[in-house]
Design an enzyme around this catalytic site. Structure first.
Site, PDB file in Angstrom:
ATOM      1  CG  PHE A 203      -0.151   0.410   2.532  1.00  0.00           C
ATOM      2  CD1 PHE A 203      -0.092   1.758   2.663  1.00  0.00           C
ATOM      3  CD2 PHE A 203       0.126  -0.383   3.352  1.00  0.00           C
ATOM      4  CE1 PHE A 203       0.590   2.246   3.841  1.00  0.00           C
ATOM      5  CE2 PHE A 203       0.868  -0.008   4.583  1.00  0.00           C
ATOM      6  CZ  PHE A 203       0.968   1.541   4.773  1.00  0.00           C
TER       7      PHE A 203
ATOM      8  CE  LYS B 234      -3.054  -8.272  -4.363  1.00  0.00           C
ATOM      9  NZ  LYS B 234      -3.579  -7.259  -3.256  1.00  0.00           N
TER      10      LYS B 234
ATOM     11  CD  GLU C 162      -5.601  -5.885   0.480  1.00  0.00           C
ATOM     12  OE1 GLU C 162      -4.759  -5.615  -0.375  1.00  0.00           O
ATOM     13  OE2 GLU C 162      -5.356  -6.344   1.300  1.00  0.00           O
TER      14      GLU C 162
ATOM     15  CB  SER D 216       4.898  -7.134   5.805  1.00  0.00           C
ATOM     16  OG  SER D 216       3.843  -8.458   5.356  1.00  0.00           O
TER      17      SER D 216
ATOM     18  CB  CYS E  99      10.366  -0.328   2.739  1.00  0.00           C
ATOM     19  SG  CYS E  99      11.033   0.298   1.269  1.00  0.00           S
TER      20      CYS E  99
ATOM     21  CD  GLU F 235       8.499  -2.624   8.111  1.00  0.00           C
ATOM     22  OE1 GLU F 235       7.771  -3.891   8.068  1.00  0.00           O
ATOM     23  OE2 GLU F 235       8.868  -2.353   7.252  1.00  0.00           O
TER      24      GLU F 235
END
Ligand code: NAD
Length: 500
Positions: free
Chosen positions: A150, A174, A177, A227, A282, A383
């Site tokens: 995301f 993909k 979402e 992740s 990240c 994290e």
């Protein structure tokens, strides 16, 4: 009234048939703005079939054809920077200038893809034996898939598909979402640029769609960014199904500050890198290791700057930091801050309970700064992916380096110092894939590669740069003999062929 976002298959919008939908929220208001169709196996199969059919033509198209589409796409993305950035802000929450930066970083990879003929030049050795030449070429894989997170809804897909397509593959994306609209807009721009139908497809959804991609026999390779637990699952599952896979995972990036560093520059860098995009990067710095006696002064300067950061909706030009992606994520981030003191940390700034007037239902959290965080504290070990910076103390460079290297993550790491020798040691000794020297977020430019070590990447290839081209192609070596009519026939020889 919410709108519905559909899949993009075969060059057009395709309505979902699974009957499952997910909510897309504006993080600044907390309102659901869109419902996104979640793909089941049937929709994923349709996208892969469309990509497979398109590969028959695209995989054999000339480099000139491919690059002309990519140049046109580059111009379109450039012209639609602002629109794309607004889409990103509306669903992710990051501030507009940050979203523009994300689009600019995506453009870098399109630039690289426009120059693909240079990267795909093969190798030729003439006369390796009498009248024998050897050529090495690289060819596309076929249908490849991308699964993206995301936090960069436009940039991370663009880390993948421009190069994959430039190499002659067809692509099924993909996207996350949580903020899927930017990827569908990019699909539209690709179509406008002249990309043949089926070369680029978007299916939305969750684990159901991903797992179908991972096991689909017609998907040759999978690129994943997300992740660490999911990256591990993707790597294991895709490899078990015989696919090439690169799976980039999470991070806990450290910044080592030596006593001789310019403390103002280090404090500026720590605040920018820890709280930019609300820490949902990240490559965010989430742990500062202060070496020697300067720790107290460094924390004072970080605090002074952090307190001034303006938090508000991403579309407001004065906002420097926006909300978090979901309410659940906001609550999880807050729980790390609330639990930190009991685990031995000093809470210098507590951002929990923060809200913005007029936007009370947004996913807000303020800035948190934790000092003298024990390595055993959850806030240090996990994290967090929010605006929480942990400061740790070390007596020496060696102690600080050992701390950085003990982390299971190895995405990025930075050193702040004026000592060239120490910086050089750090470059060689730190266990991370991307290193900054007086640079807090060392994201490599497009023509280098991006990737971490240890639990931050599973697979053999970094993403984009030469590694990207390598990942999206496979090698073939052709050995050719064109005999001269004057040659005497060699005759039958059952011995192992030797060059002479
Ligand atoms: P995530 O792992 O939750 O999701 C990533 C993708 O995987 C999404 O498309 C999601 O739909 C899908 N997914 C989620 N759960 C799944 C499951 N059980 N099975 C199959 N697919 C699943 O990550 P996120 O929250 O969207 O993104 C944030 C994470 O991504 C952070 O950990 C961040 O460090 C990481 N990230 C890493 C890099 C990098 O380059 N290493 C870059 C950006 C983000």
């Amino acid at each position: 009234m919410t709108k519905t976002l559909h899949h993009w298959i075969g060059g057009r919008t395709v309505e979902g048939t699974s009957g499952t939908y997910g909510p897309v929220t504006d993080p600044a208001t907390g309102a659901v703005t869109t419902r996104v169709a979640f793909a089941g196996a049937a929709e994923v199969d349709a996208a892969v079939a469309s990509a497979k059919e398109a590969f028959a033509g695209w995989g054999r198209s000339s480099l000139a054809t491919r690059t002309s589409v990519l140049f046109a796409f580059r111009a379109l993305v450039d012209a639609h920077r602002d629109e794309l950035a607004r889409l990103i802000t509306a669903e992710h929450g990051k501030v507009h200038s940050d979203a523009l930066g994300e689009v600019a970083r995506g453009l870098e990879i399109i630039d690289l893809a426009c120059g693909i003929p240079v990267q795909l030049k093969g190798e030729l050795s003439t006369e390796v034996a009498s009248r024998v030449d050897v050529a090495a070429i690289r060819q596309p894989l076929g249908v490849v898939a991308g699964i993206t997170p995301f936090n960069f809804p436009a940039m991370v897909p663009m880390w993948m598909f421009p190069l994959a397509i430039a190499c002659g593959n067809t692509f099924v994306l993909k996207p996350s979402e949580k903020d899927p609209s930017a990827s569908v807009r990019l699909a539209g721009l690709l179509a406008e640029a002249g990309l043949p139908d089926g070369v680029f497809n978007v299916v939305h959804g969750d684990r159901v769609a991903v797992d179908r991609l991972l096991e689909h026999p017609d998907v040759q390779a999978v690129s994943f960014v997300g992740s660490t637990p999911i990256a591990r699952h993707i790597h294991t599952t895709a490899a078990a199904h015989g696919k090439r896979v690169q799976a980039l995972g999470g991070a806990k990036n450290h910044m080592l500050v030596l006593p001789d560093a310019d403390l103002d520059a280090a404090a500026d860098a720590a605040v920018s890198a820890a709280y930019g995009s609300a820490g949902e990067r990240c490559m965010a710095v989430s742990a500062v290791v202060a070496v020697g006696a300067t720790g107290d002064e460094l924390v004072r300067r970080i605090r002074e700057r952090a307190e001034k950061v303006v938090i508000g909706p991403g579309h407001d030009p004065v906002s420097e930091m926006g909300p978090l992606i979901t309410r659940a994520h906001r609550d999880k981030v807050a729980s790390y801050v609330r639990g930190a003191a009991a685990q031995g940390a000093e809470v210098v700034l507590d951002g929990t309970g923060f809200t913005v007037d007029g936007y009370e239902d947004g996913h807000w959290i303020g800035i948190s700064l934790l000092d003298r965080v024990p390595v055993t504290a959850d806030a240090y070990r996990d994290e967090i992916f929010g605006p929480v910076l942990c400061v740790l103390r070390a007596e020496t460079y060696e102690e600080g380096l050992a701390l950085v290297n003990a982390s299971p993550f190895g995405n990025g790491a930075a050193i702040f110092t004026r000592d060239g020798g120490a910086a050089r040691r750090f470059q060689l000794e730190v266990e991370a894939g991307m290193v900054g020297v007086n640079v807090p977020i060392p994201v490599p430019v497009g023509y280098h590669s991006f990737g971490g070590w240890k639990d931050s990447l599973f697979g053999d290839h970094h993403i984009y740069g030469n590694d990207g081209t390598h990942f999206y192609t496979r090698g073939k070596v052709v050995t050719t003999r064109w005999p001269d009519p004057a040659d005497t026939p060699a005759g039958v020889d059952l011995g192992f062929p030797r060059n002479h």
